[in-house]
Scaffold this motif. Structure first.
Motif, PDB file in Angstrom:
ATOM      1  N   ARG A  17     -18.998 -32.875  23.247  1.00 31.64           N
ATOM      2  CA  ARG A  17     -17.849 -32.749  24.142  1.00 31.64           C
ATOM      3  C   ARG A  17     -16.673 -33.550  23.589  1.00 31.64           C
ATOM      4  NH1 ARG A  17     -22.546 -32.884  27.482  1.00 31.64           N
ATOM      5  NH2 ARG A  17     -22.645 -35.090  26.980  1.00 31.64           N
ATOM      6  N   CYS A  32     -22.288 -37.941  21.802  1.00 31.09           N
ATOM      7  CA  CYS A  32     -22.958 -36.637  21.795  1.00 31.09           C
ATOM      8  C   CYS A  32     -22.418 -35.728  20.691  1.00 31.09           C
ATOM      9  CB  CYS A  32     -22.810 -35.965  23.151  1.00 31.09           C
ATOM     10  SG  CYS A  32     -21.093 -35.683  23.611  1.00 31.09           S
ATOM     11  N   CYS A  83     -21.147 -39.000  28.565  1.00 27.67           N
ATOM     12  CA  CYS A  83     -21.846 -40.067  27.824  1.00 27.67           C
ATOM     13  C   CYS A  83     -21.493 -41.434  28.398  1.00 27.67           C
ATOM     14  CB  CYS A  83     -21.499 -40.028  26.346  1.00 27.67           C
ATOM     15  SG  CYS A  83     -22.272 -38.646  25.487  1.00 27.67           S
ATOM     16  N   CYS A 105     -17.060 -39.309  25.560  1.00 25.40           N
ATOM     17  CA  CYS A 105     -16.770 -38.333  26.604  1.00 25.40           C
ATOM     18  C   CYS A 105     -17.201 -38.919  27.941  1.00 25.40           C
ATOM     19  CB  CYS A 105     -17.482 -37.005  26.335  1.00 25.40           C
ATOM     20  SG  CYS A 105     -19.249 -37.036  26.651  1.00 25.40           S
TER      21      CYS A 105
HETATM   22 ZN   LIG Z   1     -20.451 -37.497  24.840  1.00 28.07          ZN
END
Ligand SMILES: [Zn+2]
Length: 202
Positions: A6, A3, A23, A20
């Motif tokens: 994060r 992503c 994800c 993260c």
């Molecule tokens: Zn992520």
């Protein structure tokens, strides 16, 4: 890093980098081909619940009884083990390939049982390779039985019953993710625990 928003707190062996937790949870076995020994995958497996059976299951007219499974235990183990081995040997195989292979195989054996030879081939190459492997295994098993018992003792109906049982197991254990291998993992765990339970020869 998926992503890029994060903080990537986990090391993901599937993307070979950081990921993260969100994800990891969302993309696990979806876009990420997770190795079966990933610690996060193993953790998530423990929380995966068996899928409820769909309202209409394929081959619903075929009864698979406990008695049948006891009688066909050898054929079932032989077939399941070959399916599992093929799933690891053919690169990229996931549960849905097994599902397609079992669909084609059950169709093929249904027609054979009725006396027709009409082989169903899946379009998916991986499923096709799995199907071939299972057919080879069944042929081997039959030849072995024929040699040891001197008669043709494995009926098409027996093979069909075994395949339908595996099909139902897959429906139950697959997690529905695009690259999910929960059923493959289940088979692996089953045969591993079986091997452990069998004491080694002195
Ligand atoms: Zn992520």
């Amino acid at each position: 890093m998926l992503c890029a928003k994060r903080k990537a707190k986990r090391t993901c062996p599937g993307v070979r980098g950081g990921i993260c937790s969100i994800c990891c949870g969302e993309q696990r076995e979806e876009t990420v081909a997770c190795p079966l020994d990933c610690e996060y995958l193993i953790e998530s497996r423990k929380r995966e619940k068996p899928q409820p059976m769909p309202a209409t299951i394929p081959n619903a007219d075929i009864q698979v009884t406990e008695k049948f499974l006891r009688e066909q235990a050898e054929l079932l183990n032989f077939t399941a083990q070959s399916l599992l081995a093929a799933a690891f040997e053919i690169p990229g195989v996931v549960d849905s390939d097994i599902r397609e292979a079992l669909t084609a195989l059950t169709r093929t054996y249904r027609t054979r049982e009725s006396g027709l030879i009409y082989d169903t081939r899946p379009d998916n190459l991986l499923a096709g390779a799995l199907q071939e492997r299972v057919e080879l295994t069944v042929r081997e098993f039959r030849e072995r039985k024929q040699q040891t018992s001197g008669m043709f003792s494995v009926r098409d109906a027996d093979v069909l019953g075994v395949l339908v049982f595996l099909q139902r197991l897959e429906l139950q254990f697959a997690n529905g993710r695009r690259r999910g291998r929960a059923f493959i993992d289940y088979l692996r765990g089953y045969f591993e625990s079986l091997a452990e339970a069998t004491p080694a020869a002195p």
